[in-house]
Design a protein around this motif. Structure first.
Motif, PDB file in Angstrom:
ATOM      1  N   GLU A 220      53.263 -60.314 -47.666  1.00  0.00           N
ATOM      2  CA  GLU A 220      52.157 -59.789 -48.465  1.00  0.00           C
ATOM      3  C   GLU A 220      51.708 -58.428 -47.964  1.00  0.00           C
TER       4      GLU A 220
ATOM      5  N   GLU B  88      54.114 -55.603 -48.631  1.00  0.00           N
ATOM      6  CA  GLU B  88      54.066 -55.190 -50.033  1.00  0.00           C
ATOM      7  C   GLU B  88      52.844 -54.326 -50.312  1.00  0.00           C
ATOM      8  N   LEU B  89      51.719 -54.698 -49.689  1.00  0.00           N
ATOM      9  CA  LEU B  89      50.498 -53.910 -49.844  1.00  0.00           C
ATOM     10  C   LEU B  89      50.726 -52.493 -49.358  1.00  0.00           C
TER      11      LEU B  89
ATOM     12  N   MET C 267      52.754 -49.501 -51.182  1.00  0.00           N
ATOM     13  CA  MET C 267      52.135 -48.654 -52.196  1.00  0.00           C
ATOM     14  C   MET C 267      51.225 -47.613 -51.571  1.00  0.00           C
ATOM     15  N   HIS C 268      50.990 -47.720 -50.292  1.00  0.00           N
ATOM     16  CA  HIS C 268      50.093 -46.804 -49.622  1.00  0.00           C
ATOM     17  C   HIS C 268      50.793 -45.467 -49.456  1.00  0.00           C
TER      18      HIS C 268
ATOM     19  N   PHE D 259      48.408 -49.344 -39.593  1.00  0.00           N
ATOM     20  CA  PHE D 259      47.244 -49.995 -40.209  1.00  0.00           C
ATOM     21  C   PHE D 259      46.903 -49.259 -41.479  1.00  0.00           C
ATOM     22  N   THR D 260      46.576 -49.974 -42.514  1.00  0.00           N
ATOM     23  CA  THR D 260      46.080 -49.325 -43.722  1.00  0.00           C
ATOM     24  C   THR D 260      44.805 -50.037 -44.166  1.00  0.00           C
ATOM     25  N   LEU D 261      43.940 -49.285 -44.827  1.00  0.00           N
ATOM     26  CA  LEU D 261      42.662 -49.851 -45.258  1.00  0.00           C
ATOM     27  C   LEU D 261      42.827 -51.043 -46.191  1.00  0.00           C
ATOM     28  N   CYS D 262      44.009 -51.089 -46.864  1.00  0.00           N
ATOM     29  CA  CYS D 262      44.155 -52.187 -47.821  1.00  0.00           C
ATOM     30  C   CYS D 262      44.677 -53.468 -47.163  1.00  0.00           C
ATOM     31  N   ASP D 263      44.907 -53.467 -45.853  1.00  0.00           N
ATOM     32  CA  ASP D 263      45.338 -54.694 -45.176  1.00  0.00           C
ATOM     33  C   ASP D 263      44.329 -55.808 -45.379  1.00  0.00           C
ATOM     34  N   THR D 264      43.040 -55.405 -45.460  1.00  0.00           N
ATOM     35  CA  THR D 264      42.000 -56.431 -45.606  1.00  0.00           C
ATOM     36  C   THR D 264      42.154 -57.211 -46.899  1.00  0.00           C
ATOM     37  N   PHE D 265      42.837 -56.597 -47.892  1.00  0.00           N
ATOM     38  CA  PHE D 265      42.973 -57.282 -49.182  1.00  0.00           C
ATOM     39  C   PHE D 265      43.631 -58.648 -49.011  1.00  0.00           C
TER      40      PHE D 265
ATOM     41  N   LEU E 116      38.846 -62.676 -41.227  1.00  0.00           N
ATOM     42  CA  LEU E 116      37.723 -62.020 -41.882  1.00  0.00           C
ATOM     43  C   LEU E 116      36.776 -63.024 -42.528  1.00  0.00           C
TER      44      LEU E 116
ATOM     45  N   TYR F 184      33.849 -53.647 -45.060  1.00  0.00           N
ATOM     46  CA  TYR F 184      33.766 -52.739 -43.912  1.00  0.00           C
ATOM     47  C   TYR F 184      32.336 -52.270 -43.689  1.00  0.00           C
TER      48      TYR F 184
ATOM     49  N   MET G 234      40.318 -58.547 -37.036  1.00  0.00           N
ATOM     50  CA  MET G 234      41.645 -58.914 -37.544  1.00  0.00           C
ATOM     51  C   MET G 234      42.685 -59.060 -36.448  1.00  0.00           C
TER      52      MET G 234
ATOM     53  N   ILE H 242      43.888 -45.930 -33.550  1.00  0.00           N
ATOM     54  CA  ILE H 242      44.231 -46.345 -34.918  1.00  0.00           C
ATOM     55  C   ILE H 242      43.076 -46.022 -35.857  1.00  0.00           C
TER      56      ILE H 242
ATOM     57  N   LEU I 211      43.462 -45.230 -51.668  1.00  0.00           N
ATOM     58  CA  LEU I 211      44.123 -46.438 -52.167  1.00  0.00           C
ATOM     59  C   LEU I 211      44.508 -46.319 -53.637  1.00  0.00           C
TER      60      LEU I 211
ATOM     61  N   LYS J 249      47.132 -45.519 -55.193  1.00  0.00           N
ATOM     62  CA  LYS J 249      48.428 -46.020 -55.655  1.00  0.00           C
ATOM     63  C   LYS J 249      48.588 -47.520 -55.439  1.00  0.00           C
ATOM     64  N   VAL J 250      47.646 -48.134 -54.750  1.00  0.00           N
ATOM     65  CA  VAL J 250      47.771 -49.562 -54.447  1.00  0.00           C
ATOM     66  C   VAL J 250      47.432 -50.389 -55.684  1.00  0.00           C
TER      67      VAL J 250
ATOM     68  N   MET K 104      43.939 -58.044 -55.500  1.00  0.00           N
ATOM     69  CA  MET K 104      42.599 -58.607 -55.325  1.00  0.00           C
ATOM     70  C   MET K 104      42.270 -59.504 -56.520  1.00  0.00           C
TER      71      MET K 104
END
Lengths: 433, 195
Positions: free
Chosen positions: A69, A72-73, A76-77, A86-92, B62, B122, B142, B155, B180, B182-183, B189
C-alpha cells in the motif's frame, strides 16, 4: 403415580439412548413455521429485500500488505526523497486502516451474539423488524406462550431431574469399590444425566465422523461457545472435565461427579501455577484407564462465528489431541453466553426459552505434535483444522481481548515494519507480525 | 442487547444524516448498529475508551490521532451525527453521482475535505500550519523507537524543505495540497461501503 410416569418417559429412554421422536417432530414443525415467517417478512418489507445486517459485513476491505500500500502511495508522489523515504501521504495508509477498523473489526463482533439474516420470531433477535402483519404477530405471540408457559416449565423439570439423578447416582456409585463395573455404571450415569439435560434444552445434535471419537488417555479440544458445549459433547461419550472449583450448586455437582470417576478440578490458586496445572493434566492422561480430558483452549466463550487463539498449555502435554468442532445453528436459538451481559442463571433461562438448540459436532482425526514443531504452531494447526471443519473464521486474536487490552508488541511490530520502509532497516523474520 | 438499536434512530434523523453525509438509508442503519455496539455505556455517545476497545485500532500507530478526529474541540463524547460526519469523509467520491444537490455545498468526501482530514492529523493545534514539531510528533508515532532523533529530525527537515514554498519553515494547507496533487487521494482515503 404421575411422577413415575414422567420418570419413566424421561429417564429410561435417556439411559438406553433412545429417542421418543418428540424433538424431531418439534423441529420439523418449527422449521416450516420459520420459513413461512421469513417469506411474509420479505414480502412486507418496503425496503428491498436486503436484510440490514448482511453476514458479509459493512465494508469491503482490500488485503494488500502495509508495504504494498505505501509503495503504491509513494509512486504517485512527485520526488522520492534520498536517504530516508518518507512522504506526507504515508499517513493515508494508517488513516484508512484505522477508519476501516472503526467501521468493522474482526474482534469486537465475536463477543456479542451473531446477527441473523432473517428474524426467527424471538423477541431477543428482533433487530430491525417492525410490525409486519397480524398473522406474524399472532404466531410470534403463540410462540411466546408456548416457549414460556409450556416449554420452560417442562425443561426446568427435566434439567432438575437430570442433575439430581447425577448427584444422587454418583454419590451412591462412589460407595462402590473401584472396579470395571463401577466404571461402567458411572459412565451410564453420566451419559443419562447429560441426555436428560439435552432434552431439557430441546437439543438436536448431529455427530459426524464418530470413528474419530476421542479415546481414553487422550486430550479432546473443542471451540467454546457456552457451558452447554459440555452437555453437547458428553451426550455421546464420557469425558473427564477440567475446571475451577466452584461453590454453591456447581460445587455440589463437581464434588459428587468426582466420587464416581476422576475429573480434574483446580483450586483458583492452583490455576496460576502453569507447571502444576500441566503436571496434573499429564498425570491424568498418562493413565490409560481414565476418560479423555475435555479442554477448551480459547479460555473463554466466543460467539460461534470464529475460533480465536488457542492457549498453548494443553498442547505442551505431549499427547494425542482429538480436535472437535461444534457449530450451533443460530436460527433456533442463540447459544452464545455473553458473560458480561448475562449471569449463568439468566443465560440458562434464555436457553430454555429459545426454540431449540440445534448443532453439529464433527470429530476430527487425531493430531500430534510434529518434530520441530513448537506448541504455539501446533495449537494454530489444530485451530485451523477446527475452524475449517466448522465453517468458522480462523483468527489469531486472543479471546482474552473480551476483557483485557491488546499487547503493545503488536503496535511495535507495525512501527518496526514501517520504519524499515523509511530507512531500509533489515528485518528479521521474527519481527514480522 | 442491540435488539432495539435501530428503533432509537428516527426516520427524520436518518433523512438529515442522508442529506448531510450522502450515506444511503441502509448504510446509515447499519452504521448505527455498529455505533450502538461500540457504545458500551449505552448513553448514545462514544468516548475515547470506546474506540480504544477495538484491538485493530489500538495497535494502529496513528490510532490516537484518528480517534481524536472524531471529537470536536475540547469535547470527549461524540454522538451519532458527529460519528457519521467524520466517517463521511471516507465515502468514495463516485458514490456522489446519485445525490447531486447543487445547493448542498462541498460534500464531506470531496478531495479537498479528505486532504483536510489528513492535514488535521498532523496539525494538532489547528493553526493551519504543520510545524516541524508537529511533523516530528507524527513521525515518532509511526516509527516508534526504531529511528534515532537525529535521523528523524533530518527526515522532517527535508520534508518541510520539499513542501515549503513561502519559506516560513512550516507546511500550510495549500502547500500540503500542492505536494500531494498527483496522489490518488480519492482512492487512498476512501472505504468501499457495501450497500
Amino acid at each position: 403415580m404421575w411422577i413415575s410416569v414422567v420418570l419413566a418417559l424421561t429417564v429410561l429412554p435417556a439411559m438406553f439412548g433412545l429417542s421418543l421422536g418428540f424433538t424431531d417432530l418439534y423441529i420439523k414443525v418449527l422449521v416450516k413455521t420459520l420459513e413461512w415467517a421469513a417469506l411474509r417478512i420479505q414480502r412486507a418489507q418496503k425496503v428491498p429485500a436486503v436484510p440490514c445486517h448482511l453476514p458479509n459485513g459493512i465494508i469491503q476491505k482490500g488485503d494488500s500488505s502495509m508495504e504494498e500500500e505505501i509503495v503504491e502511495l509513494r509512486r504517485m508522489h512527485p520526488h522520492p526523497l534520498t536517504g530516508g523515504n518518507f512522504t506526507l501521504c504515508d499517513t493515508f495508509y494508517f488513516c484508512k486502516k484505522g477508519i476501516e477498523s472503526i467501521v468493522e473489526d474482526q474482534v469486537t463482533q465475536r463477543f456479542t451474539s451473531e446477527e441473523l439474516a432473517s428474524w426467527n420470531l424471538l423477541t431477543r433477535t428482533n433487530n430491525n423488524f417492525h410490525y409486519i402483519s397480524m398473522r406474524v404477530t399472532i404466531i410470534w405471540g403463540l410462540g411466546v406462550f408456548i416457549r414460556y408457559c409450556i416449554l420452560l416449565p417442562l425443561r426446568i423439570i427435566l434439567a432438575a431431574t437430570g442433575l439430581s439423578w447425577l448427584v444422587i447416582g454418583t454419590t451412591l456409585v462412589g460407595i462402590l469399590p473401584n472396579s470395571n463395573v463401577k466404571d461402567r455404571i458411572s459412565d451410564l450415569l453420566h451419559i443419562t444425566c447429560y441426555r436428560i439435560c439435552a432434552r431439557g434444552l430441546s437439543a438436536k445434535i448431529h455427530y459426524h465422523n464418530k470413528e474419530n471419537h476421542p479415546k481414553k488417555g487422550g486430550i479432546c479440544v473443542a471451540n467454546h461457545t457456552s457451558p452447554i458445549d459440555i452437555v453437547i459433547l458428553a451426550n455421546d461419550g464420557c469425558y473427564a472435565m477440567v475446571g475451577q472449583v466452584h461453590g454453591g450448586l456447581m460445587g455440589l455437582i463437581q464434588r459428587s461427579m468426582v466420587r464416581s470417576c476422576p475429573h480434574v478440578w483446580f483450586e483458583r490458586s492452583e490455576m496460576k501455577d502453569r507447571h502444576a496445572v500441566a503436571k496434573r493434566l499429564r498425570d491424568h492422561v498418562a493413565d490409560k484407564t481414565k476418560q479423555p480430558i475435555l479442554i477448551f483452549p480459547e479460555g473463554t466463550c466466543i460467539n460461534n462465528t470464529s475460533v480465536m487463539m488457542f492457549k498453548k498449555g494443553s498442547f505442551e502435554i505431549g499427547k494425542t489431541i482429538h480436535p472437535v468442532a461444534i457449530k450451533y445453528d443460530p436460527q433456533f436459538g442463540d447459544a452464545f453466553w455473553n458473560s458480561a451481559k448475562y449471569s449463568m442463571v439468566a443465560y440458562l433461562l434464555r436457553m430454555m426459552t429459545s426454540w431449540a438448540i440445534v448443532c453439529n459436532v464433527w470429530y476430527l482425526p487425531p493430531m500430534s505434535q510434529q518434530d520441530g514443531e513448537d506448541a504455539v504452531n501446533f495449537a494454530n494447526r489444530v485451530k485451523s483444522a477446527i475452524a475449517h471443519q466448522g465453517g468458522l473464521v480462523d483468527l489469531s486474536w486472543d479471546g482474552g481481548l473480551k476483557r483485557g487490552k491488546v499487547k503493545e508488541s503488536y503496535k511495535e511490530a507495525q512501527q518496526k515494519m514501517y520504519s524499515s520502509m523509511i530507512v531500509g532497516i533489515s528485518l528479521k523474520p521474527s519481527d514480522m507480525m | 442487547m442491540g435488539s432495539r438499536a435501530s428503533s432509537l434512530l428516527r426516520e427524520e434523523d436518518i433523512e438529515e444524516i442522508k442529506k448531510e453525509t450522502g450515506f444511503s438509508h441502509s448504510q446509515i442503519t447499519r452504521l448505527y448498529s455498529r455505533f450502538h455496539s461500540l457504545d458500551k455505556g449505552e448513553n448514545g455517545a462514544l468516548s475515547r475508551e470506546d474506540f480504544q476497545r477495538i484491538p485493530e485500532l489500538a495497535i494502529n500507530p496513528l490510532g490516537d490521532r484518528i480517534i481524536n478526529a472524531f471529537f470536536p474541540e475540547g469535547e470527549d463524547q461524540v454522538n451519532f451525527r458527529g460519528f457519521m460526519r467524520t466517517l463521511a469523509h471516507f465515502r468514495p467520491v463516485e458514490d456522489n453521482e446519485k445525490n447531486k444537490d447543487p445547493n448542498s455545498g462541498e460534500p464531506l468526501n470531496s478531495r479537498n475535505n479528505k486532504l483536510l482530514f489528513a492535514f488535521r492529523l498532523y496539525d494538532l493545534d489547528r493553526d493551519d500550519k504543520i510545524s516541524r514539531d508537529e511533523l516530528l510528533q507524527v513521525l515518532r508515532m509511526m516509527v516508534g523507537v526504531n529511528i534515532s532523533d537525529e535521523q528523524l529530525g533530518s527526515i522532517a527537515d527535508r520534508t518541510i524543505q520539499e513542501a515549503d514554498t513561502n519559506g516560513d519553515m512550516s507546511i500550510s494547507f495549500s502547500e500540503f495540497i500542492k505536494v500531494l496533487e498527483k496522489v490518488d487521494v480519492e482512492q487512498k482515503m476512501s472505504i468501499r461501503f457495501l450497500h
